[in-house]
Scaffold this motif. Structure first.
Motif, mmCIF file in Angstrom:
data_model
loop_
_atom_site.group_PDB
_atom_site.id
_atom_site.type_symbol
_atom_site.label_atom_id
_atom_site.label_comp_id
_atom_site.label_asym_id
_atom_site.label_seq_id
_atom_site.Cartn_x
_atom_site.Cartn_y
_atom_site.Cartn_z
ATOM 1 N N THR A 89 -21.291 56.001 27.879
ATOM 2 C CA THR A 89 -20.808 54.627 27.915
ATOM 3 C C THR A 89 -20.742 54.022 26.514
ATOM 4 O O THR A 89 -19.762 53.346 26.169
ATOM 5 C CB THR A 89 -21.692 53.744 28.813
ATOM 6 O OG1 THR A 89 -23.055 53.808 28.375
ATOM 7 C CG2 THR A 89 -21.613 54.203 30.260
ATOM 8 N N ARG A 266 -20.757 48.566 34.979
ATOM 9 C CA ARG A 266 -19.936 48.324 36.163
ATOM 10 C C ARG A 266 -19.424 46.893 36.238
ATOM 11 O O ARG A 266 -18.500 46.596 37.019
ATOM 12 C CB ARG A 266 -20.745 48.645 37.422
ATOM 13 C CG ARG A 266 -21.886 47.680 37.731
ATOM 14 C CD ARG A 266 -22.750 48.194 38.868
ATOM 15 N NE ARG A 266 -23.678 47.213 39.400
ATOM 16 C CZ ARG A 266 -24.862 46.938 38.902
ATOM 17 N NH1 ARG A 266 -25.286 47.595 37.808
ATOM 18 N NH2 ARG A 266 -25.649 46.038 39.474
ATOM 19 N N PRO A 276 -14.092 47.254 40.645
ATOM 20 C CA PRO A 276 -14.137 48.699 40.939
ATOM 21 C C PRO A 276 -14.361 49.020 42.399
ATOM 22 O O PRO A 276 -14.131 50.162 42.823
ATOM 23 C CB PRO A 276 -15.308 49.188 40.083
ATOM 24 C CG PRO A 276 -16.171 47.992 39.877
ATOM 25 C CD PRO A 276 -15.236 46.824 39.819
ATOM 26 N N ILE A 361 -16.074 52.393 34.238
ATOM 27 C CA ILE A 361 -16.505 51.176 34.928
ATOM 28 C C ILE A 361 -16.648 51.448 36.427
ATOM 29 O O ILE A 361 -17.638 51.062 37.055
ATOM 30 C CB ILE A 361 -15.499 50.038 34.665
ATOM 31 C CG1 ILE A 361 -15.542 49.637 33.185
ATOM 32 C CG2 ILE A 361 -15.800 48.835 35.560
ATOM 33 C CD1 ILE A 361 -14.463 48.655 32.781
ATOM 34 N N ALA A 362 -15.656 52.145 36.986
ATOM 35 C CA ALA A 362 -15.721 52.476 38.412
ATOM 36 C C ALA A 362 -16.807 53.503 38.707
ATOM 37 O O ALA A 362 -17.506 53.409 39.733
ATOM 38 C CB ALA A 362 -14.362 52.993 38.874
ATOM 39 N N TRP A 364 -19.608 53.869 37.107
ATOM 40 C CA TRP A 364 -20.911 53.191 37.033
ATOM 41 C C TRP A 364 -21.128 52.288 38.257
ATOM 42 O O TRP A 364 -22.272 52.104 38.692
ATOM 43 C CB TRP A 364 -21.032 52.420 35.723
ATOM 44 C CG TRP A 364 -22.042 53.034 34.805
ATOM 45 C CD1 TRP A 364 -23.206 52.473 34.390
ATOM 46 C CD2 TRP A 364 -22.009 54.351 34.225
ATOM 47 N NE1 TRP A 364 -23.899 53.348 33.586
ATOM 48 C CE2 TRP A 364 -23.181 54.509 33.463
ATOM 49 C CE3 TRP A 364 -21.106 55.404 34.269
ATOM 50 C CZ2 TRP A 364 -23.482 55.681 32.766
ATOM 51 C CZ3 TRP A 364 -21.390 56.562 33.572
ATOM 52 C CH2 TRP A 364 -22.568 56.691 32.835
ATOM 53 N N HIS A 365 -20.054 51.753 38.798
ATOM 54 C CA HIS A 365 -20.176 50.979 40.032
ATOM 55 C C HIS A 365 -20.767 51.842 41.140
ATOM 56 O O HIS A 365 -21.714 51.423 41.841
ATOM 57 C CB HIS A 365 -18.797 50.455 40.454
ATOM 58 C CG HIS A 365 -18.760 49.861 41.821
ATOM 59 N ND1 HIS A 365 -19.189 48.576 42.086
ATOM 60 C CD2 HIS A 365 -18.359 50.384 43.022
ATOM 61 C CE1 HIS A 365 -19.050 48.316 43.379
ATOM 62 N NE2 HIS A 365 -18.549 49.398 43.967
ATOM 63 N N TYR A 366 -20.248 53.048 41.287
ATOM 64 C CA TYR A 366 -20.722 53.914 42.364
ATOM 65 C C TYR A 366 -22.043 54.592 42.028
ATOM 66 O O TYR A 366 -22.823 54.912 42.939
ATOM 67 C CB TYR A 366 -19.636 54.922 42.736
ATOM 68 C CG TYR A 366 -18.561 54.277 43.579
ATOM 69 C CD1 TYR A 366 -18.811 53.920 44.895
ATOM 70 C CD2 TYR A 366 -17.312 53.979 43.035
ATOM 71 C CE1 TYR A 366 -17.844 53.300 45.665
ATOM 72 C CE2 TYR A 366 -16.336 53.350 43.802
ATOM 73 C CZ TYR A 366 -16.610 53.013 45.126
ATOM 74 O OH TYR A 366 -15.659 52.385 45.879
ATOM 75 N N LYS A 369 -24.323 51.975 43.149
ATOM 76 C CA LYS A 369 -24.278 51.789 44.594
ATOM 77 C C LYS A 369 -25.006 52.903 45.336
ATOM 78 O O LYS A 369 -25.813 52.640 46.243
ATOM 79 C CB LYS A 369 -22.823 51.727 45.059
ATOM 80 C CG LYS A 369 -22.668 51.593 46.564
ATOM 81 C CD LYS A 369 -21.209 51.468 46.973
ATOM 82 C CE LYS A 369 -21.070 51.348 48.495
ATOM 83 N NZ LYS A 369 -19.665 51.168 48.920
#
Length: 523
Positions: A89, A266, A276, A361-362, A364-366, A369
Motif C-alpha cells: 500500500t 479501504r 469498493p 482499495i477494493a 483492502w475493503h475485503y 471485511k
C-alpha cells in the motif's frame, strides 16, 4: 473480460537491458526510481555514478522515465528504513502519485488531455515539437510529490534534477513555462491527496506526536499472536524484528507482533468508483474452519507447494514478492519494447497505476471485511505439533519430520489478512490495463536471474543462471498469482479468485485514462 486477437507485434523483445539491471538481489532501477527517485550515486555498467550517467541526458529527444529515473536507485539503508518492497500500500501509493503527476504535467502539451488534479490550459503545439518541455514539466512535478510524500528523499531527487541541468529551487508558477506547469501540477497532486484517507500526515485522531499512515479505523484482530481462538480469522504473526527477506538489519532477540498495515486504505478515494463494496467477492469458504474437509484441503495444498519448491519457484516467489520488480517493471518493459513515444509511456503507465491503486482499495475493503486466516495459522490448527513434509528452511531443503507448529513459509508473511491476495489482484489489474492499451495479450518478457541471487538462500539458489519468460500477460499473471501459494503466504483458491477480481480494475482504469486523454471529463 476483453477478447484478444492475434498480436500485431508478436515476437518483439525488450530492447533496453538497463530496465532489467540486476537479479533478485539487485535493484530494479526503473521501478525503484518510480517509487521514490531516491538515488545515491549508483554506478552504471561503465562505472559512472548515476549522476554522471544522466548528465548527458538530452531533454529534446530523451525520455525522463527510461533515461533518467531508471538510472537512479535508492540509498539502500534510507530506502529500506522508509518502506519495504513488500509493503504494497505504501509502495504503490508513492508510485501512483508520481505517475499521476507525470500525466498531469504532460496534459497541457497534449491536444486533448486533461489532468486529474489540475487544469493548466493548453500549450501551443509548437511547444511539443520535442520532448524538452514535457521532460522538464514532469520532473518538476514529481519533485513536489517527493517532497510531500517523503521529505527524506528530497535531497536525492534534487541531485537528479541538478544532474540533468534543472534547478530544483526554481519555484516558478508561470503557466506558460514547463517549470511553472510542472510545479503547479506536482503541488496540485500533493495538495489533493495529503488528506485522502491514508493518514499521510499522521494526525488523524491526535494533536501531537504524529504517526504517518497509522490506523485510525479502530481495527482489532479477534486472535492474538499467542492464541488462535477463531481458526477462520486472521492471526497476527509473532516474528523477528527483521521483516525483509534474507539477512539484514534487525535487533537480535527482539520479536514483534504484526498489526494490520494501513487498514484505512479501504477508505481512501478511488479514481474509478465511489465505494469498493459494489464489487462482489464471494466469502473464503475454503478457510471456513467449520467446513473441515475444505479447510484441511486448503492447508494440504500449501504444504504440498512447500514440499515441492524448486529453484525456479523460489526465485519467482522473491521476484513477485518485491512489488518494484514484477509489478513495477512489467509496464516499463512493455512500453520500451513497443517503442512508445513519451506520451505513450506516460499514458500507459498512468492507466496501469490507476488499475493497481484502485484495486488495492477494493482488496483492502475485503481484507478488512473477511479478516481471513493466513496459512501458517491454519497449518498449526490442523496438524498441531505433528510432523509434516515441507521446506525445512534456507539450505535445508524438504524434510519429512517438521513439526507443524514450526512450519514457516518461504516468503515473509505480510502484515494483513489473507483474502483476497493483493499481489494476484494487482498483477491481474495491471495486465488487463495493458491488454486494453495494446489491444492484445502479448508480453514476451525475458528476465535473467543470476545463479546465487536469492535473498532467502543467498549464494546457493538458484544453483545455475535462470531465465524467466512470460510470452503473454496471462502467463505473467498466472506466475504472479501462483507464486503466493508457492511462497506459503496464500491459499490456492485465494490466488485463483483474486485474478478475476483484479482484472475488472484494469478495464475501469483503461477507460478512465482514455477519458482523461480524450478530454472527456467534467470540470
Amino acid at each position: 473480460m476483453t477478447t484478444f486477437g492475434d498480436s500485431s507485434v508478436s515476437g518483439f523483445s525488450p530492447r533496453r537491458r538497463s530496465l532489467l539491471l540486476g537479479g533478485i538481489g539487485g535493484a530494479a532501477t526503473a521501478a525503484l526510481g518510480a517509487l521514490g527517485h531516491s538515488g545515491t550515486a549508483a554506478a552504471d555498467e561503465s562505472g559512472r555514478s548515476a549522476a554522471e550517467s544522466v548528465a548527458d541526458f538530452d531533454l529534446d529527444t530523451g525520455n525522463f522515465i527510461r533515461d533518467v529515473i531508471s538510472r537512479f536507485q535508492p540509498s539502500h539503508p534510507l530506502y529500506e528504513d522508509i518502506a519495504a518492497p513488500m509493503d504494497v500500500t505504501i509502495v504503490q501509493r508513492y508510485i501512483h502519485l508520481s505517475m499521476v503527476s507525470w500525466f498531469d504535467a504532460l496534459a497541457p502539451y497534449h491536444p486533448t488531455a486533461v489532468g486529474v488534479y489540475s487544469r493548466l490550459g493548453r500549450r501551443p503545439s509548437s511547444e511539443s515539437a520535442t520532448n524538452r518541455n514535457k521532460n522538464i514539466a514532469a520532473l518538476h512535478a514529481n519533485y513536489h510529490v517527493t517532497k510531500a510524500m517523503e521529505p527524506a528523499w528530497e535531497p536525492l531527487f534534487r541531485e537528479l534534477l541538478t544532474a540533468v541541468g534543472l534547478d530544483p529551487d526554481d519555484m516558478s508558477e508561470d503557466r506558460t513555462s514547463p517549470v511553472g506547469i510542472g510545479n503547479l501540477a506536482g503541488k496540485a497532486v500533493a495538495a489533493a491527496t495529503e488528506r485522502d484517507g491514508m493518514n499521510q500526515l499522521g494526525d488523524e485522531g491526535r494533536r501531537y506526536h504524529r504517526q504517518p499512515y497509522a490506523d485510525y479505523t479502530g481495527y482489532r484482530p479477534v486472535n492474538t499472536a499467542y492464541e488462535l481462538t477463531h481458526p477462520s480469522r486472521w492471526q497476527p504473526k509473532l516474528g523477528s524484528h527483521q521483516r525483509r527477506l534474507g539477512p539484514g538489519r534487525g535487533d537480535k532477540g527482539i520479536f514483534t507482533v504484526q498489526q494490520f498495515v494501513t487498514p484505512q486504505m479501504r477508505l481512501t478515494r478511488a479514481h474509478t468508483f465511489d465505494g469498493p463494496g459494489r464489487f462482489g467477492l464471494a466469502p473464503p469458504t475454503h478457510t471456513d474452519h467449520t467446513r473441515r474437509r475444505a479447510y484441511r484441503h486448503a492447508v494440504d495444498e500449501v504444504l504440498d507447494a512447500s514440499a515441492t519448491l524448486t529453484d525456479e519457484r523460489k526465485l519467482k516467489n522473491e521476484f513477485f514478492d518485491n512489488k518494484l520488480l514484477g509489478v513495477g517493471l512489467a509496464g516499463q518493459v512493455a512500453a520500451d519494447a513497443r517503442g512508445l513515444d513519451l506520451d505513450g509511456w506516460v499514458h500507459m503507465l498512468f492507466a496501469m497505476s490507476v488499475s493497481i491503486y484502485d484495486a488495492l482499495i477494493a482488496v483492502w475493503h475485503y481484507k478488512a471485511k473477511y479478516d481471513s486466516v493466513r496459512p501458517f495459522s491454519a497449518i498449526r490448527h490442523v496438524y498441531g505439533d505433528r510432523p509434516v513434509t515441507a521446506w525445512g528452511g534456507p539450505g535445508v531443503g524438504t524434510v519429512d519430520d517438521l513439526p507443524a507448529d514450526e512450519w514457516t513459509s518461504y516468503l515473509n508473511v505480510a502484515d494483513h489478512p489473507e483474502y483476497p491476495s493483493a499481489s494476484a489482484s494487482i498483477c491481474s489489474a495491471e495486465a488487463q490495463a495493458a491488454r486494453r492499451f495494446f489491444d492484445d495479450d502479448t508480453l514476451d518478457w525475458t528476465q535473467p536471474i543470476p545463479a546465487g541471487s536469492s535473498l532467502v538462500e543467498p549464494g546457493a539458489t538458484p544453483g545455475r543462471d535462470l531465465s524467466f519468460h512470460w510470452a503473454t500477460w496471462t502467463d505473467f499473471v498466472h506466475d504472479c498469482a501462483t507464486s503466493r501459494l508457492w511462497g506459503g503466504v496464500h491459499f490456492a483458491k485465494t490466488s485463483e479468485r483474486s485474478v478475476p477480481f483484479g482484472e475488472q480494475f484494469g478495464d475501469l482504469a483503461y477507460e478512465y485514462m482514455r477519458r482523461h486523454v480524450d478530454g472527456d471529463v467534467g470540470d
